[in-house]
Scaffold this motif. Structure first.
Motif, PDB file in Angstrom:
ATOM      1  N   LYS A   1     -39.472  -1.608  -7.676  1.00 34.16           N
ATOM      2  CA  LYS A   1     -40.611  -0.742  -8.019  1.00 34.16           C
ATOM      3  C   LYS A   1     -40.466  -0.148  -9.416  1.00 34.16           C
ATOM      4  CE  LYS A   1     -38.698   3.412  -5.781  1.00 34.16           C
ATOM      5  NZ  LYS A   1     -38.954   4.491  -4.800  1.00 34.16           N
TER       6      LYS A   1
ATOM      7  N   TYR B   1     -44.798   6.903 -16.695  1.00 35.64           N
ATOM      8  CA  TYR B   1     -44.827   5.780 -15.745  1.00 35.64           C
ATOM      9  C   TYR B   1     -43.755   5.899 -14.647  1.00 35.64           C
ATOM     10  CZ  TYR B   1     -48.209   3.237 -18.585  1.00 35.64           C
ATOM     11  OH  TYR B   1     -49.360   2.835 -19.258  1.00 35.64           O
TER      12      TYR B   1
ATOM     13  N   SER C   1     -42.720  -0.878 -12.768  1.00 31.45           N
ATOM     14  CA  SER C   1     -43.296   0.228 -13.546  1.00 31.45           C
ATOM     15  C   SER C   1     -42.947   0.092 -15.025  1.00 31.45           C
ATOM     16  CB  SER C   1     -42.775   1.570 -13.014  1.00 31.45           C
ATOM     17  OG  SER C   1     -43.222   1.800 -11.710  1.00 31.45           O
TER      18      SER C   1
END
Length: 417
Positions: free
Chosen positions: A271, A328, A275
């Motif tokens: 993840k 982010y 990102s």
């Protein structure tokens, strides 16, 4: 709401220590609000004042740092009147910090057994290089003896015939455990606080024995665990690849930025890698995401990707990369090349780990503060490091000595101010 300075309010600590082991423990307890009374011998006292450089006479940086938030009394524990004063002080103590070599307090007649007989609730904490139990207990130590025993200073003979450090291997080992004296103090302080909680239930104190060498091992928990159990591993696919102490993966790596500073990327989870790739507008790199169990990838052979990211990181400044990480939500942060650079970092400055202060004799001083903030309060120094015997009169008066008695002790050389 509590402040850091009142968490141990009402707790009296008597500290008998020179140099960093016991001094650092007393500092930690004083930072938490305890009344720390540094018991010293007249004349010499804690020679840390005159050792390891001087800012002004009797004020080394180490002394100003680790003897803050204490009071100093100078009493000759070997004289009759001095011994009586020391015992009156010890009987008022909740905690005794013994930073001396094993057996030193016993030889003075104020070791744990003697103190417990007269003060059953005392929490006695012995902090030394090798501890007070074990075959090495009576060996005097300095810092590197402790870290060396912990396996934190491996060396080998070089071509010049001299001994040189061996770079760490694997995911690190005891060399990650930090400075032994500080590690020992932190573990001792934790156990003292636990002992005080237990005493509130039982009324009984206890003996705490902390070795700097043990503390280094404990603080390097992960690295030591993996090295000691290396032969038992059956699957290494999720471990990082390390070559000569250098992690070779691209996703967990240091990179130079546009302004010639350094950041560290740690996007090893799928993840976070996604990102990161989205943030730099490189969706083509997402296909490199791992399929390892748990979606974690330290990276095995990622030289091509690492070289590509080298170019990517040169397109933004360090601050710009940090702002991108915030926006982010991927793991990236500054990696200062020097401690001076670290001390100027805006995040470091926003907390309480680096604190500017003023010592009445040494002048402006930058302290290492505290990693813990209580109810958001910033760390401050309540008492600057004391001169030898600075508080002798004050403390003896608290112990019900008259001015006449104090004058007599000082005149006889049994105490100093």
């Amino acid at each position: 709401m509590h402040t850091k300075r009142d968490l141990l309010a009402g707790i009296r600590v008597v500290e008998s220590a020179s140099l960093l082991n016991g001094d650092t423990l007393g500092m930690l307890l004083g930072d938490l609000g305890a009344d720390v009374i540094k018991l010293e011998s007249p004349g010499r006292g804690d020679y840390l004042r005159d050792f390891m450089g001087q800012i002004t006479p009797h004020n080394s940086p180490a002394h100003v740092q680790v003897n803050r938030n204490k009071r100093s009394v100078a009493i000759n524990a070997r004289s009759e009147s001095g011994s009586q004063a020391v015992w009156r002080l010890l009987e008022s103590a909740d905690v005794f910090v013994d930073g001396n070599a094993g057996g030193a307090m016993d030889r003075l007649g104020i070791g744990y057994a003697a103190q417990r007989e007269r003060n059953p609730g005392v929490v006695y904490a012995a902090v030394s290089g090798f501890g007070i139990l074990g075959p090495y207990a009576t060996i005097p130590t300095h810092g590197m003896l402790m870290t060396a025993l912990a396996g934190a200073n491996p060396v080998e003979r070089g071509a010049d015939g001299l001994m040189h450090p061996i770079p760490p291997s694997g995911i690190g080992g005891a060399e990650q455990g930090g400075q032994a004296t500080t590690a020992a103090a932190a573990h001792a302080a934790m156990n003292i606080c636990a002992a005080l909680v237990a005493r509130s239930r039982t009324g009984e104190g206890c003996m705490i024995d902390v070795a700097g060498s043990d503390a280094v091992v404990a603080q390097a928990l992960t690295g030591v665990t993996y090295q000691l159990n290396d032969s038992r591993l059956t699957d290494r696919s999720s471990l990082p690849t390390v070559d000569g102490g250098v992690w070779t993966g691209a996703k967990y790596q240091f990179y130079e930025t546009k302004d010639d500073r350094v950041v560290i990327l740690a996007a090893i989870e799928d993840k976070f890698w996604q990102s990161f790739c989205t943030a730099i507008d490189r969706p083509d790199l997402i296909t490199d995401a791992t399929t390892n169990t748990g979606g974690v990838d330290f990276g095995a052979d990622e030289n091509a990707l690492r070289e590509e990211l080298n170019e990517v990181f040169r397109t933004r400044t360090s601050d710009e990369w940090v702002e991108l990480a915030i926006a982010y939500r991927f793991p990236l942060g500054p990696a200062p090349s020097t401690l001076l650079e670290m001390a100027q970092d805006r995040h470091i400055r926003s907390r309480s780990i680096i604190v500017d202060g003023e010592h009445p004799d040494a002048g402006p001083f930058t302290y290492v503060g505290s990693p813990a903030m209580i109810d958001g309060e910033r760390f401050t120094v309540n008492r600057p490091a004391p001169a030898l015997g600075q508080h002798t009169r004050e403390v003896l008066a608290e112990l019900s000595y008259s001015e006449t008695d104090i004058d007599a002790m000082i005149s006889a050389g049994d105490a100093a101010q």
